[in-house]
Scaffold this motif. Structure first.
Motif, PDB file in Angstrom:
ATOM      1  N   CYS A 133      35.836 -44.120 -25.596  1.00  0.00           N
ATOM      2  CA  CYS A 133      35.704 -43.429 -26.884  1.00  0.00           C
ATOM      3  C   CYS A 133      36.873 -42.486 -27.161  1.00  0.00           C
ATOM      4  CB  CYS A 133      34.389 -42.659 -26.932  1.00  0.00           C
ATOM      5  SG  CYS A 133      34.298 -41.261 -25.797  1.00  0.00           S
ATOM      6  N   HIS A 157      30.027 -38.379 -23.950  1.00  0.00           N
ATOM      7  CA  HIS A 157      30.075 -38.754 -25.369  1.00  0.00           C
ATOM      8  C   HIS A 157      29.515 -40.149 -25.607  1.00  0.00           C
ATOM      9  CE1 HIS A 157      32.569 -35.217 -25.876  1.00  0.00           C
ATOM     10  NE2 HIS A 157      33.316 -35.638 -24.876  1.00  0.00           N
ATOM     11  N   CYS A 158      30.022 -41.134 -24.852  1.00  0.00           N
ATOM     12  CA  CYS A 158      29.605 -42.518 -25.118  1.00  0.00           C
ATOM     13  C   CYS A 158      28.806 -43.128 -23.975  1.00  0.00           C
ATOM     14  CB  CYS A 158      30.826 -43.380 -25.423  1.00  0.00           C
ATOM     15  SG  CYS A 158      31.899 -43.685 -23.993  1.00  0.00           S
ATOM     16  N   CYS A 178      30.642 -40.656 -19.059  1.00  0.00           N
ATOM     17  CA  CYS A 178      31.198 -39.941 -20.219  1.00  0.00           C
ATOM     18  C   CYS A 178      30.058 -39.330 -21.008  1.00  0.00           C
ATOM     19  CB  CYS A 178      31.984 -40.906 -21.102  1.00  0.00           C
ATOM     20  SG  CYS A 178      32.485 -40.164 -22.666  1.00  0.00           S
ATOM     21  N   CYS A 187      38.378 -40.285 -21.988  1.00  0.00           N
ATOM     22  CA  CYS A 187      37.554 -41.481 -21.826  1.00  0.00           C
ATOM     23  C   CYS A 187      38.298 -42.684 -22.405  1.00  0.00           C
ATOM     24  CB  CYS A 187      36.223 -41.288 -22.548  1.00  0.00           C
ATOM     25  SG  CYS A 187      35.210 -42.780 -22.577  1.00  0.00           S
TER      26      CYS A 187
HETATM   27 ZN   LIG Z   1      33.445 -41.903 -23.803  1.00  0.00          ZN
END
Ligand SMILES: [Zn+2]
Length: 122
Positions: free
Chosen positions: A32, A17-18, A15, A29
């Protein structure tokens, strides 16, 4: 090094983002909750995850006065007892009188019939 077939079942990606490792087939995801694909126009509907297991529980500080620490570990083994994954997902301190809730869930996602079209790693 294993050969990853195109669209292979259980293929993963990270991911953005996280940084959690998630299924390549995921649109959102699970960690997150951010969207992972932005091609809304030709987006395939994602297979619904079926909740297969869910455990919830809570702990509270057992004693009076002194602090304690906690460590949350999740492990997965196969039917032979071989380790697939073992990960520390959280550590911290529990203050006197403090109360934490924990939940653990497993979703099973049926594979789509024709996996193997697009394969984006980013
Ligand atoms: Zn994520």
């Amino acid at each position: 090094m294993s050969v990853v077939r195109q669209g292979s079942l259980g293929a993963t990606r990270v991911c953005p983002h996280c940084k959690a490792t998630v299924l390549q087939s995921a649109n959102i995801c699970p960690g997150c909750q951010h969207h992972l694909r932005f091609s809304a126009a030709n987006a395939e509907p994602q297979s619904e995850g079926v909740p297969a297991m869910r455990i919830e529980g809570s702990i509270h500080h057992p004693g009076r006065g002194e602090q304690c620490e906690y460590c949350v570990v999740v492990s997965i083994t196969n039917e032979k007892g071989e380790k697939i994954a073992r990960q520390v997902v959280g550590v911290g301190a529990l203050q006197p009188g403090e109360h934490h809730n924990y939940s653990f869930s497993v979703d099973v996602i049926p594979a789509r019939g024709s996996v193997g079209g697009e394969r984006k790693l980013r």
